[in-house]
Design an enzyme around this catalytic site. Sequence first.
Site: not given
Length: 490
Positions: A15, A79, A235, A294, A401
Amino acid sequence: MKPWVAVDIGASSGRVVLGTLVAGRLQLKEVSRFSNQFAHQAGHDRWLVDRLVDEILRGLAEVRALGYDEVTLGIDTWAVDYVLVDRQGQKLADPVCYRDARTDRAIEALTTEVPKAVLYEKTGIQFQQFNTLYQLYREDQALLADAAKIMLIPDYLGYVLTGQAVSEVTNASTTQMLNLRQSLFDSELLERLHVRPDQFAPLVDAGTVLGPIRPELVAAYGLPATTVITVATHDTASAVVGTPAAGDNWAFLSSGTWSLIGRELTAPNTGTAAFHANYTNEWGAFGTYRFLKNIAGLWMVQCLRRECAPQQDFATLAQQADQEQPFRTLLDLSDPRFVNPARMQTAIQRFARESGQPVPQTLAQLARSVYDSLALTYAAAVTELKVLVPAPLTQLWVVGGGANLQALNQVTADLTGLTVWAGPTEATALGNIAVQMMTTGAVATLTAARALIRATFPPTQFGPQRDLAATQQQYQNFLTNWRQSRDAAK
């Protein structure tokens, strides 16, 4: 005051977002949105990086069409993936996607040369087969030898726009190649990879001014006068900057394609317990460290939707999943079969059969198995965090999200016993903009930027409503038994 433009590109979409300050509050406007998917070409799954450059420039042209003649711009992406650039500044090939199979068992191969404990002591980064370290270990050696520069994706995009090459530290640390003590790419690891130190651009911190967009691009696309600022280019790093928590009793959960759960620290934690728990110490903005784990995230639901009902919206799917029986089918989210299967539905159903559980049939049942397993995995990570970081922990901030998934947030609160604060959904873009604001003097500190975000985008609170400790223990027992039986069968 010049507006700020955030380019936020994830593993499934990107975006261009315009940020302005009006009456003491941030306003965001999504100027453009585009898909981002890898394609199989030249023997590997690859990102179409030229298309991303074009989408950025088209989005900036839309900003100009809105009447803005002068802006700053920051870019964040996922990444570990990189572009090899030749001596003329041209890419040698489209970058290989981290989900590509070329790094299968690369950890095992490399750690016969450099023991895991040594790698962790050097870098503090968790072991994941897609880390840049293992990608370069398996890189085509002739191609690598021809490369003048190795650039991670956001650094490459900034280079194409401005002609200036840098390695921004929040993303560079994810490579598992930065030495925590030396604050440089580790020379021993580079030698193992047949990589020269000068193949990486100089390391810079978030908030470094990269420079103006090249004049020929401005003319070709009709762009506003744009100064590119190197923000927290990973991010997740931007999402943590954009997490509007206060104090030091909180953990973050960046919930999107991946789930990243951890705490913001002022010093790395590379102790034996962190090593065995496989926690990572990624460098954050402004001298911080993202101490996190992660976890496979909403990627699995994204795949299920694409396979089973592409027109279904995620909100409705989440509501339908909430009506299904809870904790009916549990998944080991670390199982390699879920990284990049031909069909996620088939992978989940096969796992259910192999582990002796009810096999989910409908899309809602499949999604429910993912959501339940995510919440249970979050709870396990919170338990680990409380041991690894003994400072008080009472809040979990869910951004991205996943902040919109009310049922998932509530069961996460129930399982963890923490107060869950959900929002903002746009934490990554907000963190991107926050670094630009600090660089341009619009806000003075990270604390002030987070307070502004919190005031503009009030979060939703979820408190624990039921005790699910028995369910959590059942899940841990299931994982232990499953992994033992799996390993015994190998």
